[in-house]
Motif scaffolding. Structure first.
Motif, PDB file in Angstrom:
ATOM      1  N   MET A  17       0.814  -1.212   0.000  1.00 25.54           N
ATOM      2  CA  MET A  17       0.000   0.000   0.000  1.00 25.54           C
ATOM      3  C   MET A  17       0.852   1.270   0.000  1.00 25.54           C
ATOM      4  N   ILE A  18       2.168   1.119   0.075  1.00 26.34           N
ATOM      5  CA  ILE A  18       3.054   2.279   0.062  1.00 26.34           C
ATOM      6  C   ILE A  18       3.313   2.698  -1.384  1.00 26.34           C
ATOM      7  N   GLU A  19       2.964   3.935  -1.714  1.00 26.97           N
ATOM      8  CA  GLU A  19       3.122   4.437  -3.072  1.00 26.97           C
ATOM      9  C   GLU A  19       4.490   5.085  -3.290  1.00 26.97           C
ATOM     10  N   GLU A  20       5.032   5.720  -2.242  1.00 24.23           N
ATOM     11  CA  GLU A  20       6.305   6.414  -2.385  1.00 24.23           C
ATOM     12  C   GLU A  20       6.962   6.595  -1.024  1.00 24.23           C
ATOM     13  N   VAL A  21       8.295   6.581  -1.032  1.00 23.97           N
ATOM     14  CA  VAL A  21       9.088   6.856   0.164  1.00 23.97           C
ATOM     15  C   VAL A  21      10.210   7.798  -0.260  1.00 23.97           C
ATOM     16  N   ILE A  22      10.213   9.011   0.314  1.00 22.95           N
ATOM     17  CA  ILE A  22      11.274   9.960   0.002  1.00 22.95           C
ATOM     18  C   ILE A  22      11.829  10.520   1.313  1.00 22.95           C
ATOM     19  N   GLU A  23      13.070  10.941   1.290  1.00 22.55           N
ATOM     20  CA  GLU A  23      13.680  11.478   2.501  1.00 22.55           C
ATOM     21  C   GLU A  23      12.994  12.782   2.886  1.00 22.55           C
ATOM     22  N   ALA A  24      12.647  12.913   4.169  1.00 23.93           N
ATOM     23  CA  ALA A  24      11.953  14.105   4.654  1.00 23.93           C
ATOM     24  C   ALA A  24      12.947  15.212   4.982  1.00 23.93           C
ATOM     25  N   LYS A  25      12.517  16.430   4.774  1.00 27.79           N
ATOM     26  CA  LYS A  25      13.352  17.586   5.085  1.00 27.79           C
ATOM     27  C   LYS A  25      12.876  18.198   6.393  1.00 27.79           C
ATOM     28  N   GLY A  26      13.818  18.531   7.267  1.00 24.40           N
ATOM     29  CA  GLY A  26      13.453  19.144   8.537  1.00 24.40           C
ATOM     30  C   GLY A  26      13.916  18.312   9.714  1.00 24.40           C
ATOM     31  N   ASP A  27      13.773  18.865  10.892  1.00 22.48           N
ATOM     32  CA  ASP A  27      14.161  18.203  12.130  1.00 22.48           C
ATOM     33  C   ASP A  27      12.896  17.750  12.841  1.00 22.48           C
ATOM     34  N   PHE A  28      12.763  16.458  13.023  1.00 21.32           N
ATOM     35  CA  PHE A  28      11.563  15.897  13.637  1.00 21.32           C
ATOM     36  C   PHE A  28      11.849  15.265  14.998  1.00 21.32           C
ATOM     37  N   GLY A  29      13.006  15.588  15.549  1.00 24.85           N
ATOM     38  CA  GLY A  29      13.341  15.100  16.878  1.00 24.85           C
ATOM     39  C   GLY A  29      14.021  13.749  16.857  1.00 24.85           C
ATOM     40  N   LYS A  30      14.222  13.233  18.046  1.00 27.34           N
ATOM     41  CA  LYS A  30      14.892  11.949  18.211  1.00 27.34           C
ATOM     42  C   LYS A  30      13.933  10.797  17.956  1.00 27.34           C
ATOM     43  N   ILE A  31      14.415   9.799  17.252  1.00 27.97           N
ATOM     44  CA  ILE A  31      13.598   8.611  16.993  1.00 27.97           C
ATOM     45  C   ILE A  31      13.596   7.749  18.258  1.00 27.97           C
ATOM     46  N   PRO A  32      12.433   7.471  18.830  1.00 33.43           N
ATOM     47  CA  PRO A  32      12.388   6.711  20.089  1.00 33.43           C
ATOM     48  C   PRO A  32      12.749   5.242  19.876  1.00 33.43           C
ATOM     49  N   GLU A  33      13.181   4.611  20.969  1.00 36.09           N
ATOM     50  CA  GLU A  33      13.459   3.179  20.921  1.00 36.09           C
ATOM     51  C   GLU A  33      12.160   2.410  20.675  1.00 36.09           C
ATOM     52  N   PHE A  34      12.286   1.281  19.984  1.00 33.87           N
ATOM     53  CA  PHE A  34      11.102   0.488  19.663  1.00 33.87           C
ATOM     54  C   PHE A  34      11.251  -0.918  20.238  1.00 33.87           C
ATOM     55  N   ASP A  35      10.191  -1.392  20.885  1.00 35.09           N
ATOM     56  CA  ASP A  35      10.151  -2.757  21.425  1.00 35.09           C
ATOM     57  C   ASP A  35       8.962  -3.487  20.808  1.00 35.09           C
ATOM     58  N   PHE A  36       9.243  -4.512  20.032  1.00 29.04           N
ATOM     59  CA  PHE A  36       8.186  -5.208  19.296  1.00 29.04           C
ATOM     60  C   PHE A  36       7.156  -5.823  20.242  1.00 29.04           C
ATOM     61  N   ASN A  37       7.618  -6.448  21.312  1.00 33.03           N
ATOM     62  CA  ASN A  37       6.688  -7.126  22.218  1.00 33.03           C
ATOM     63  C   ASN A  37       5.735  -6.149  22.892  1.00 33.03           C
ATOM     64  N   SER A  38       6.242  -4.987  23.292  1.00 31.26           N
ATOM     65  CA  SER A  38       5.369  -3.976  23.891  1.00 31.26           C
ATOM     66  C   SER A  38       4.352  -3.464  22.881  1.00 31.26           C
ATOM     67  N   TRP A  39       4.794  -3.300  21.647  1.00 30.81           N
ATOM     68  CA  TRP A  39       3.911  -2.835  20.579  1.00 30.81           C
ATOM     69  C   TRP A  39       2.813  -3.850  20.291  1.00 30.81           C
ATOM     70  N   ALA A  40       3.156  -5.134  20.372  1.00 29.82           N
ATOM     71  CA  ALA A  40       2.219  -6.193  19.994  1.00 29.82           C
ATOM     72  C   ALA A  40       1.179  -6.488  21.072  1.00 29.82           C
ATOM     73  N   ILE A  41       1.354  -5.966  22.283  1.00 31.79           N
ATOM     74  CA  ILE A  41       0.394  -6.228  23.351  1.00 31.79           C
ATOM     75  C   ILE A  41      -1.005  -5.779  22.956  1.00 31.79           C
ATOM     76  N   ASN A  42      -1.102  -4.659  22.259  1.00 33.77           N
ATOM     77  CA  ASN A  42      -2.403  -4.117  21.862  1.00 33.77           C
ATOM     78  C   ASN A  42      -2.843  -4.592  20.485  1.00 33.77           C
ATOM     79  N   ARG A  43      -2.325  -5.724  20.065  1.00 31.25           N
ATOM     80  CA  ARG A  43      -2.689  -6.323  18.783  1.00 31.25           C
ATOM     81  C   ARG A  43      -2.716  -7.840  18.922  1.00 31.25           C
TER      82      ARG A  43
END
Length: 324
Positions: free
Chosen positions: A209-235
Protein backbone atom coordinates in the motif's frame (compact mmCIF):
# COMPACT_ATOMS: atom_id res chain seq x y z
CA UNK A 1 14.38 -18.27 -4.53
CA UNK A 2 15.03 -18.62 -0.78
CA UNK A 3 16.84 -21.96 -1.32
CA UNK A 4 18.96 -20.47 -4.09
CA UNK A 5 19.84 -17.45 -1.91
CA UNK A 6 21.01 -19.76 0.85
CA UNK A 7 23.15 -21.78 -1.55
CA UNK A 8 24.70 -18.61 -3.01
CA UNK A 9 25.56 -17.33 0.46
CA UNK A 10 27.12 -20.72 1.17
CA UNK A 11 29.17 -20.48 -2.06
CA UNK A 12 30.33 -16.95 -1.24
CA UNK A 13 31.44 -18.08 2.20
CA UNK A 14 33.60 -20.69 0.48
CA UNK A 15 34.96 -18.28 -2.14
CA UNK A 16 35.83 -15.66 0.48
CA UNK A 17 38.11 -18.23 2.11
CA UNK A 18 40.40 -17.73 -0.91
CA UNK A 19 40.05 -21.26 -2.28
CA UNK A 20 39.09 -22.27 -5.81
CA UNK A 21 36.15 -24.55 -6.44
CA UNK A 22 34.65 -26.25 -9.47
CA UNK A 23 30.92 -26.75 -9.88
CA UNK A 24 31.46 -30.43 -9.04
CA UNK A 25 33.33 -29.51 -5.83
CA UNK A 26 30.37 -27.40 -4.74
CA UNK A 27 27.93 -30.08 -5.88
CA UNK A 28 29.59 -32.57 -3.53
CA UNK A 29 29.31 -30.14 -0.58
CA UNK A 30 25.65 -29.23 -1.05
CA UNK A 31 23.83 -32.45 0.08
CA UNK A 32 25.19 -32.24 3.63
CA UNK A 33 24.13 -28.59 3.94
CA UNK A 34 20.92 -28.30 1.92
CA UNK A 35 19.92 -31.71 0.60
CA UNK A 36 20.37 -33.18 -2.86
CA UNK A 37 20.24 -30.93 -5.94
CA UNK A 38 21.45 -31.54 -9.47
CA UNK A 39 24.85 -30.54 -10.85
CA UNK A 40 22.99 -28.44 -13.41
CA UNK A 41 21.31 -26.52 -10.55
CA UNK A 42 24.73 -25.73 -9.07
CA UNK A 43 25.94 -24.53 -12.47
CA UNK A 44 22.89 -22.24 -12.77
CA UNK A 45 23.58 -20.90 -9.28
CA UNK A 46 27.14 -20.05 -10.32
CA UNK A 47 25.91 -18.27 -13.44
CA UNK A 48 23.54 -16.17 -11.31
CA UNK A 49 26.38 -15.44 -8.89
CA UNK A 50 28.64 -14.33 -11.75
CA UNK A 51 25.93 -11.96 -13.01
CA UNK A 52 25.52 -10.42 -9.54
CA UNK A 53 29.19 -10.49 -8.61
CA UNK A 54 31.58 -9.45 -11.40
CA UNK A 55 34.54 -10.18 -9.11
CA UNK A 56 33.94 -13.92 -9.37
CA UNK A 57 36.61 -15.16 -11.79
CA UNK A 58 37.12 -18.55 -13.42
CA UNK A 59 39.91 -20.59 -14.96
CA UNK A 60 39.95 -23.89 -16.79
CA UNK A 61 42.06 -26.80 -15.58
CA UNK A 62 41.66 -29.78 -17.88
CA UNK A 63 37.95 -30.45 -18.26
CA UNK A 64 36.95 -28.55 -15.13
CA UNK A 65 36.30 -24.82 -14.65
CA UNK A 66 37.33 -23.46 -11.25
CA UNK A 67 35.79 -20.33 -9.72
CA UNK A 68 37.45 -17.97 -7.25
CA UNK A 69 37.67 -14.42 -5.85
CA UNK A 70 41.07 -12.73 -6.02
CA UNK A 71 42.75 -11.62 -2.79
CA UNK A 72 42.50 -7.93 -3.72
CA UNK A 73 38.84 -8.25 -4.49
CA UNK A 74 38.10 -10.14 -1.28
CA UNK A 75 39.72 -7.43 0.80
CA UNK A 76 38.12 -4.40 -0.87
CA UNK A 77 34.87 -5.33 -2.57
CA UNK A 78 31.39 -5.62 -1.18
CA UNK A 79 30.23 -9.23 -1.58
CA UNK A 80 27.80 -8.59 -4.48
CA UNK A 81 24.88 -6.58 -5.78
CA UNK A 82 21.44 -8.02 -5.11
CA UNK A 83 17.87 -7.19 -5.98
CA UNK A 84 15.57 -5.84 -3.29
CA UNK A 85 13.75 -9.16 -2.92
CA UNK A 86 17.06 -11.00 -2.51
CA UNK A 87 18.25 -8.37 -0.05
CA UNK A 88 15.10 -8.93 2.00
CA UNK A 89 15.85 -12.67 2.00
CA UNK A 90 19.27 -11.95 3.51
CA UNK A 91 17.73 -9.79 6.23
CA UNK A 92 15.23 -12.55 7.05
CA UNK A 93 18.10 -15.07 7.15
CA UNK A 94 19.99 -12.77 9.53
CA UNK A 95 17.00 -12.66 11.85
CA UNK A 96 16.67 -16.46 11.77
CA UNK A 97 20.36 -16.90 12.62
CA UNK A 98 19.81 -14.96 15.85
CA UNK A 99 17.53 -17.75 17.06
CA UNK A 100 20.65 -19.95 17.32
CA UNK A 101 22.44 -17.63 19.77
CA UNK A 102 23.49 -19.52 22.87
CA UNK A 103 23.32 -22.93 21.14
CA UNK A 104 26.10 -25.33 20.31
CA UNK A 105 26.24 -24.22 16.66
CA UNK A 106 26.55 -20.49 17.39
CA UNK A 107 30.31 -20.49 16.82
CA UNK A 108 29.87 -22.25 13.47
CA UNK A 109 27.66 -19.38 12.29
CA UNK A 110 30.05 -16.54 13.12
CA UNK A 111 31.65 -16.33 9.67
CA UNK A 112 28.25 -16.55 7.93
CA UNK A 113 26.86 -13.81 10.17
CA UNK A 114 29.89 -11.66 9.38
CA UNK A 115 29.35 -12.13 5.65
CA UNK A 116 25.64 -11.34 5.92
CA UNK A 117 26.44 -8.19 7.87
CA UNK A 118 28.48 -6.98 4.90
CA UNK A 119 25.69 -7.80 2.45
CA UNK A 120 22.80 -6.59 4.61
CA UNK A 121 24.01 -4.21 7.35
CA UNK A 122 21.86 -3.32 10.37
CA UNK A 123 18.82 -5.19 11.70
CA UNK A 124 15.84 -4.54 9.43
CA UNK A 125 13.64 -7.61 9.93
CA UNK A 126 12.01 -8.07 13.34
CA UNK A 127 13.37 -11.16 15.10
CA UNK A 128 10.33 -11.31 17.39
CA UNK A 129 7.93 -11.61 14.46
CA UNK A 130 9.54 -14.70 12.91
CA UNK A 131 7.09 -17.05 14.62
CA UNK A 132 4.30 -14.49 15.06
CA UNK A 133 2.40 -15.19 11.83
CA UNK A 134 -0.80 -17.19 12.40
CA UNK A 135 -2.04 -17.32 8.80
CA UNK A 136 -1.19 -18.69 5.36
CA UNK A 137 -0.89 -17.29 1.85
CA UNK A 138 1.50 -14.70 0.50
CA UNK A 139 1.50 -11.48 -1.51
CA UNK A 140 3.43 -11.13 -4.77
CA UNK A 141 5.92 -8.25 -4.40
CA UNK A 142 7.37 -8.48 -7.89
CA UNK A 143 6.21 -4.93 -8.78
CA UNK A 144 7.26 -3.41 -5.44
CA UNK A 145 11.01 -3.87 -5.77
CA UNK A 146 11.84 -0.14 -5.72
CA UNK A 147 9.62 0.59 -2.70
CA UNK A 148 11.05 -2.37 -0.79
CA UNK A 149 14.57 -1.15 -1.42
CA UNK A 150 13.72 2.37 -0.18
CA UNK A 151 12.06 0.97 2.92
CA UNK A 152 15.10 -1.16 3.74
CA UNK A 153 17.37 1.84 3.19
CA UNK A 154 15.25 4.04 5.50
CA UNK A 155 15.27 1.43 8.27
CA UNK A 156 18.95 0.60 8.10
CA UNK A 157 20.01 4.28 7.97
CA UNK A 158 17.43 5.47 10.52
CA UNK A 159 16.17 8.27 8.26
CA UNK A 160 13.07 10.42 8.58
CA UNK A 161 10.99 9.88 5.45
CA UNK A 162 7.76 11.08 3.90
CA UNK A 163 5.51 8.16 3.03
CA UNK A 164 2.66 8.29 0.51
CA UNK A 165 0.22 5.61 1.67
CA UNK A 166 -2.85 4.26 -0.10
CA UNK A 167 -5.38 3.97 2.72
CA UNK A 168 -8.28 2.41 0.80
CA UNK A 169 -9.38 0.77 -2.43
CA UNK A 170 -10.70 4.19 -3.49
CA UNK A 171 -7.17 5.40 -4.13
CA UNK A 172 -7.04 7.95 -1.32
CA UNK A 173 -3.37 8.79 -0.68
CA UNK A 174 -2.20 10.07 2.70
CA UNK A 175 1.23 11.65 3.09
CA UNK A 176 2.99 11.82 6.45
CA UNK A 177 6.46 11.99 7.95
CA UNK A 178 7.66 8.97 9.86
CA UNK A 179 10.62 6.83 10.78
CA UNK A 180 10.49 3.23 9.51
CA UNK A 181 11.89 1.00 12.25
CA UNK A 182 11.32 -2.68 11.41
CA UNK A 183 9.87 -5.11 8.88
CA UNK A 184 7.69 -8.06 9.78
CA UNK A 185 5.62 -10.66 7.96
CA UNK A 186 1.99 -11.44 8.72
CA UNK A 187 -0.75 -13.25 6.80
CA UNK A 188 1.45 -13.59 3.73
CA UNK A 189 2.18 -9.86 3.56
CA UNK A 190 5.17 -7.74 4.51
CA UNK A 191 4.62 -4.80 6.84
CA UNK A 192 6.85 -2.05 8.10
CA UNK A 193 6.42 -0.51 11.52
CA UNK A 194 6.52 3.28 11.33
CA UNK A 195 6.91 5.80 14.12
CA UNK A 196 4.73 8.84 13.33
CA UNK A 197 5.91 11.87 15.37
CA UNK A 198 2.67 13.79 14.75
CA UNK A 199 0.76 11.14 16.74
CA UNK A 200 3.73 9.96 18.84
CA UNK A 201 2.87 6.35 18.04
CA UNK A 202 4.02 3.32 16.04
CA UNK A 203 1.75 1.99 13.30
CA UNK A 204 1.88 -0.90 10.83
CA UNK A 205 2.03 -0.13 7.10
CA UNK A 206 1.41 -2.79 4.45
CA UNK A 207 4.27 -2.68 1.96
CA UNK A 208 1.96 -3.12 -1.04
CA UNK A 209 0.00 0.00 0.00
CA UNK A 210 3.05 2.28 0.06
CA UNK A 211 3.12 4.44 -3.07
CA UNK A 212 6.31 6.41 -2.38
CA UNK A 213 9.09 6.86 0.16
CA UNK A 214 11.27 9.96 0.00
CA UNK A 215 13.68 11.48 2.50
CA UNK A 216 11.95 14.11 4.65
CA UNK A 217 13.35 17.59 5.08
CA UNK A 218 13.45 19.14 8.54
CA UNK A 219 14.16 18.20 12.13
CA UNK A 220 11.56 15.90 13.64
CA UNK A 221 13.34 15.10 16.88
CA UNK A 222 14.89 11.95 18.21
CA UNK A 223 13.60 8.61 16.99
CA UNK A 224 12.39 6.71 20.09
CA UNK A 225 13.46 3.18 20.92
CA UNK A 226 11.10 0.49 19.66
CA UNK A 227 10.15 -2.76 21.42
CA UNK A 228 8.19 -5.21 19.30
CA UNK A 229 6.69 -7.13 22.22
CA UNK A 230 5.37 -3.98 23.89
CA UNK A 231 3.91 -2.83 20.58
CA UNK A 232 2.22 -6.19 19.99
CA UNK A 233 0.39 -6.23 23.35
CA UNK A 234 -2.40 -4.12 21.86
CA UNK A 235 -2.69 -6.32 18.78
CA UNK A 236 -3.53 -9.92 18.06
CA UNK A 237 -2.23 -9.52 14.54
CA UNK A 238 -1.75 -6.27 12.66
CA UNK A 239 -4.74 -4.19 13.73
CA UNK A 240 -4.61 -1.96 16.79
CA UNK A 241 -7.47 -1.64 19.26
CA UNK A 242 -8.49 -1.41 22.89
CA UNK A 243 -7.77 -4.77 24.55
CA UNK A 244 -10.74 -6.72 25.93
CA UNK A 245 -10.86 -9.78 28.19
CA UNK A 246 -11.76 -12.79 26.05
CA UNK A 247 -12.58 -16.35 27.09
CA UNK A 248 -12.70 -19.12 24.48
CA UNK A 249 -13.55 -22.80 24.92
CA UNK A 250 -11.65 -25.26 22.74
CA UNK A 251 -12.81 -28.85 22.23
CA UNK A 252 -10.70 -31.32 24.19
CA UNK A 253 -9.65 -33.26 21.07
CA UNK A 254 -7.82 -30.16 19.84
CA UNK A 255 -6.39 -28.96 23.16
CA UNK A 256 -2.90 -30.33 22.48
CA UNK A 257 -2.63 -28.17 19.38
CA UNK A 258 -3.20 -24.94 21.32
CA UNK A 259 -1.34 -25.46 24.60
CA UNK A 260 1.94 -26.06 22.78
CA UNK A 261 1.77 -22.84 20.75
CA UNK A 262 2.25 -19.15 21.35
CA UNK A 263 -0.76 -17.09 20.30
CA UNK A 264 -0.47 -13.89 22.33
CA UNK A 265 1.50 -12.55 25.26
CA UNK A 266 -1.63 -12.51 27.45
CA UNK A 267 -2.63 -16.16 26.89
CA UNK A 268 -3.61 -18.30 29.89
CA UNK A 269 -4.78 -21.93 29.72
CA UNK A 270 -6.99 -23.97 32.02
CA UNK A 271 -9.48 -26.84 31.71
CA UNK A 272 -13.19 -27.06 32.53
CA UNK A 273 -14.90 -30.03 34.19
CA UNK A 274 -15.52 -31.69 30.82
CA UNK A 275 -11.85 -31.63 29.85
CA UNK A 276 -12.27 -28.84 27.30
CA UNK A 277 -9.49 -26.25 27.11
CA UNK A 278 -10.19 -22.70 28.22
CA UNK A 279 -8.10 -19.96 26.61
CA UNK A 280 -8.00 -16.53 28.24
CA UNK A 281 -6.70 -13.59 26.22
CA UNK A 282 -6.64 -9.84 26.52
CA UNK A 283 -6.71 -8.63 22.93
CA UNK A 284 -8.51 -6.10 20.69
CA UNK A 285 -11.68 -7.36 19.02
CA UNK A 286 -10.16 -6.51 15.67
CA UNK A 287 -11.00 -8.16 12.36
CA UNK A 288 -7.82 -10.26 12.23
CA UNK A 289 -8.65 -11.76 15.64
CA UNK A 290 -12.26 -12.44 14.61
CA UNK A 291 -11.08 -14.06 11.36
CA UNK A 292 -8.74 -16.29 13.39
CA UNK A 293 -11.64 -17.47 15.55
CA UNK A 294 -13.87 -18.13 12.53
CA UNK A 295 -11.09 -20.11 10.83
CA UNK A 296 -11.37 -22.76 13.58
CA UNK A 297 -15.07 -23.40 12.95
CA UNK A 298 -16.77 -25.62 15.52
CA UNK A 299 -13.49 -26.24 17.36
CA UNK A 300 -13.85 -22.90 19.20
CA UNK A 301 -16.70 -21.38 21.18
CA UNK A 302 -16.48 -17.82 22.47
CA UNK A 303 -17.73 -17.61 26.08
CA UNK A 304 -17.20 -13.88 26.54
CA UNK A 305 -17.44 -10.97 25.94
CA UNK A 306 -21.00 -10.67 24.65
CA UNK A 307 -19.90 -8.08 22.12
CA UNK A 308 -17.59 -10.61 20.46
CA UNK A 309 -20.26 -13.33 20.48
CA UNK A 310 -22.67 -10.98 18.67
CA UNK A 311 -20.02 -10.12 16.09
CA UNK A 312 -19.27 -13.82 15.46
CA UNK A 313 -23.00 -14.55 15.06
CA UNK A 314 -23.35 -11.71 12.57
CA UNK A 315 -20.38 -12.91 10.52
CA UNK A 316 -21.69 -16.49 10.43
CA UNK A 317 -25.21 -15.35 9.51
CA UNK A 318 -23.93 -13.22 6.64
CA UNK A 319 -21.73 -16.09 5.48
CA UNK A 320 -24.67 -18.51 5.39
CA UNK A 321 -26.68 -16.01 3.32
CA UNK A 322 -24.05 -16.33 0.60
CA UNK A 323 -25.02 -20.01 0.21
CA UNK A 324 -28.83 -19.67 0.25
Amino acid sequence: MADQCQRIVFFLKKFYSGKKYSSRDLFNMIPEEFGQVSLRTIQRDLLVLQEMEPGLESERKGREIYYYLSRDYRSHAMPFNVSASQLLSFYVLKAHLKTFEGTMIEEELISLKSLLERIAPADVFSLESLFWDKNIGNYNYFHHDAILRRVIDAISKKKWVEVSYNTSNKGIINKFVCSLVKLFAYAGSIYTIAYVPHHDSHIALALQMIEEVIEAKGDFGKIPEFDFNSWAINRFGVFFGRPENVLIKIQSDYAHYFVNRFWHQSQQFSYDNNGDLLLKLRVPLAKDFISWILSWGEVMTVIKPVELIKEINLKLTNTLKNYE
